[in-house]
Design a protein around this motif. Structure first.
Motif, PDB file in Angstrom:
ATOM      1  N   GLU A 156       0.809  -1.129   0.039  1.00  0.00           N
ATOM      2  CA  GLU A 156       0.042   0.014  -0.046  1.00  0.00           C
ATOM      3  C   GLU A 156       0.742   1.210  -0.197  1.00  0.00           C
ATOM      4  OE1 GLU A 156      -3.207   2.255   2.903  1.00  0.00           O
ATOM      5  OE2 GLU A 156      -3.200   0.171   2.783  1.00  0.00           O
ATOM      6  N   VAL A 157       0.493   2.221  -0.985  1.00  0.00           N
ATOM      7  CA  VAL A 157       1.273   3.210  -1.053  1.00  0.00           C
ATOM      8  C   VAL A 157       0.419   4.504  -0.651  1.00  0.00           C
ATOM      9  CG1 VAL A 157       2.420   5.098  -2.796  1.00  0.00           C
ATOM     10  CG2 VAL A 157       2.916   2.358  -2.785  1.00  0.00           C
ATOM     11  N   ALA A 158      -0.949   4.305  -1.133  1.00  0.00           N
ATOM     12  CA  ALA A 158      -1.906   5.409  -0.636  1.00  0.00           C
ATOM     13  C   ALA A 158      -3.238   4.913  -0.526  1.00  0.00           C
ATOM     14  CB  ALA A 158      -1.460   6.731  -1.694  1.00  0.00           C
ATOM     15  N   LYS A 159      -3.958   5.751   0.169  1.00  0.00           N
ATOM     16  CA  LYS A 159      -5.455   5.351   0.304  1.00  0.00           C
ATOM     17  C   LYS A 159      -6.307   6.784   0.065  1.00  0.00           C
ATOM     18  CE  LYS A 159      -6.478   2.366   3.539  1.00  0.00           C
ATOM     19  NZ  LYS A 159      -6.752   1.722   4.718  1.00  0.00           N
ATOM     20  N   LEU A 160      -7.361   6.601  -0.624  1.00  0.00           N
ATOM     21  CA  LEU A 160      -8.294   7.673  -0.655  1.00  0.00           C
ATOM     22  C   LEU A 160      -9.836   7.356  -0.180  1.00  0.00           C
ATOM     23  CD1 LEU A 160      -7.436   9.572  -4.043  1.00  0.00           C
ATOM     24  CD2 LEU A 160      -7.037  10.353  -1.737  1.00  0.00           C
ATOM     25  N   VAL A 161     -10.534   8.169   0.670  1.00  0.00           N
ATOM     26  CA  VAL A 161     -11.608   7.712   0.984  1.00  0.00           C
ATOM     27  C   VAL A 161     -12.692   8.812   0.546  1.00  0.00           C
ATOM     28  CG1 VAL A 161     -13.062   7.311   3.140  1.00  0.00           C
ATOM     29  CG2 VAL A 161     -10.639   6.567   3.144  1.00  0.00           C
ATOM     30  N   ARG A 162     -13.513   8.401  -0.136  1.00  0.00           N
ATOM     31  CA  ARG A 162     -14.579   9.114  -0.773  1.00  0.00           C
ATOM     32  C   ARG A 162     -13.856  10.313  -1.682  1.00  0.00           C
ATOM     33  NH1 ARG A 162     -19.595   9.448   3.663  1.00  0.00           N
ATOM     34  NH2 ARG A 162     -20.063   7.043   3.304  1.00  0.00           N
ATOM     35  N   PRO A 163     -13.163   9.996  -2.524  1.00  0.00           N
ATOM     36  CA  PRO A 163     -12.532  11.298  -3.294  1.00  0.00           C
ATOM     37  C   PRO A 163     -13.534  12.123  -3.902  1.00  0.00           C
ATOM     38  CG  PRO A 163     -12.080   9.055  -4.296  1.00  0.00           C
ATOM     39  CD  PRO A 163     -12.897   8.779  -3.197  1.00  0.00           C
ATOM     40  N   GLU A 164     -13.329  13.278  -3.968  1.00  0.00           N
ATOM     41  CA  GLU A 164     -14.304  14.244  -4.373  1.00  0.00           C
ATOM     42  C   GLU A 164     -13.899  14.831  -5.961  1.00  0.00           C
ATOM     43  OE1 GLU A 164     -15.450  17.148  -1.542  1.00  0.00           O
ATOM     44  OE2 GLU A 164     -16.048  15.431  -0.159  1.00  0.00           O
ATOM     45  N   ASP A 165     -12.636  14.641  -6.214  1.00  0.00           N
ATOM     46  CA  ASP A 165     -12.251  15.330  -7.636  1.00  0.00           C
ATOM     47  C   ASP A 165     -11.233  14.378  -8.339  1.00  0.00           C
ATOM     48  OD1 ASP A 165      -9.430  15.933  -6.634  1.00  0.00           O
ATOM     49  OD2 ASP A 165     -10.546  16.962  -5.390  1.00  0.00           O
ATOM     50  N   SER A 166     -11.100  14.388  -9.527  1.00  0.00           N
ATOM     51  CA  SER A 166     -10.236  13.586 -10.258  1.00  0.00           C
ATOM     52  C   SER A 166      -8.780  13.580 -10.035  1.00  0.00           C
ATOM     53  CB  SER A 166     -10.472  13.359 -11.857  1.00  0.00           C
ATOM     54  OG  SER A 166     -10.330  14.991 -12.286  1.00  0.00           O
ATOM     55  N   LYS A 167      -8.484  15.113  -9.595  1.00  0.00           N
ATOM     56  CA  LYS A 167      -6.978  15.399  -9.505  1.00  0.00           C
ATOM     57  C   LYS A 167      -6.555  14.685  -8.230  1.00  0.00           C
ATOM     58  CE  LYS A 167      -3.886  19.175  -8.490  1.00  0.00           C
ATOM     59  NZ  LYS A 167      -2.709  18.365  -8.177  1.00  0.00           N
ATOM     60  N   SER A 168      -7.244  14.644  -7.138  1.00  0.00           N
ATOM     61  CA  SER A 168      -6.632  13.556  -6.069  1.00  0.00           C
ATOM     62  C   SER A 168      -6.297  12.468  -6.534  1.00  0.00           C
ATOM     63  CB  SER A 168      -7.456  13.864  -4.717  1.00  0.00           C
ATOM     64  OG  SER A 168      -8.761  13.269  -5.121  1.00  0.00           O
ATOM     65  N   ILE A 169      -7.038  11.792  -7.181  1.00  0.00           N
ATOM     66  CA  ILE A 169      -6.878  10.428  -7.398  1.00  0.00           C
ATOM     67  C   ILE A 169      -5.751  10.216  -8.342  1.00  0.00           C
ATOM     68  CG2 ILE A 169      -8.213   8.272  -8.766  1.00  0.00           C
ATOM     69  CD1 ILE A 169     -10.675   9.896  -8.006  1.00  0.00           C
TER      70      ILE A 169
END
Length: 108
Positions: free
Chosen positions: A84-97
């Protein structure tokens, strides 16, 4: 790219054995927040065609999600070579992804 969360779950050992960049996306097919996030997720993944996307249905009694400490949907776990390198919970935009995808989609 698959649009449905799969009810069949890989074992954690299978996920840990993956090579290269991969994202395990946890959610459910009936989750409104998961559905709303799909356009942003799809947009970000379009920039990273080499990243494997594994969509897994999560819920009570689902050991894979618990092993990644998933509590909210969608949760995206960004992995490189089974780590695991990163985790996003409920991402709200494509940039963070896309930013998280850039962390895992690079030369070894």
């Amino acid at each position: 790219m698959t649009s449905e969360y799969k009810t069949e779950q890989p074992e954690r050992s299978e996920i840990d054995a993956l090579t290269g960049p991969a994202v395990v996306e946890f959610g459910t097919n009936w989750c409104g927040i998961c559905k709303a996030a799909q356009p942003n997720i799809t947009e970000a993944f379009a920039q990273f065609p080499n990243v494997r996307r594994i969509k897994v249905e999560d819920g009570s009694g689902r050991p894979l999600g618990r092993s990644f400490n998933v509590r909210l949907w969608p949760t995206l776990v960004f992995m490189r070579d089974g780590k695991e390198v990163a985790k996003l919970v409920r991402p709200e935009d494509s940039k963070s992804i896309a930013d998280a995808l850039a962390l895992i989609d690079r030369p070894a």
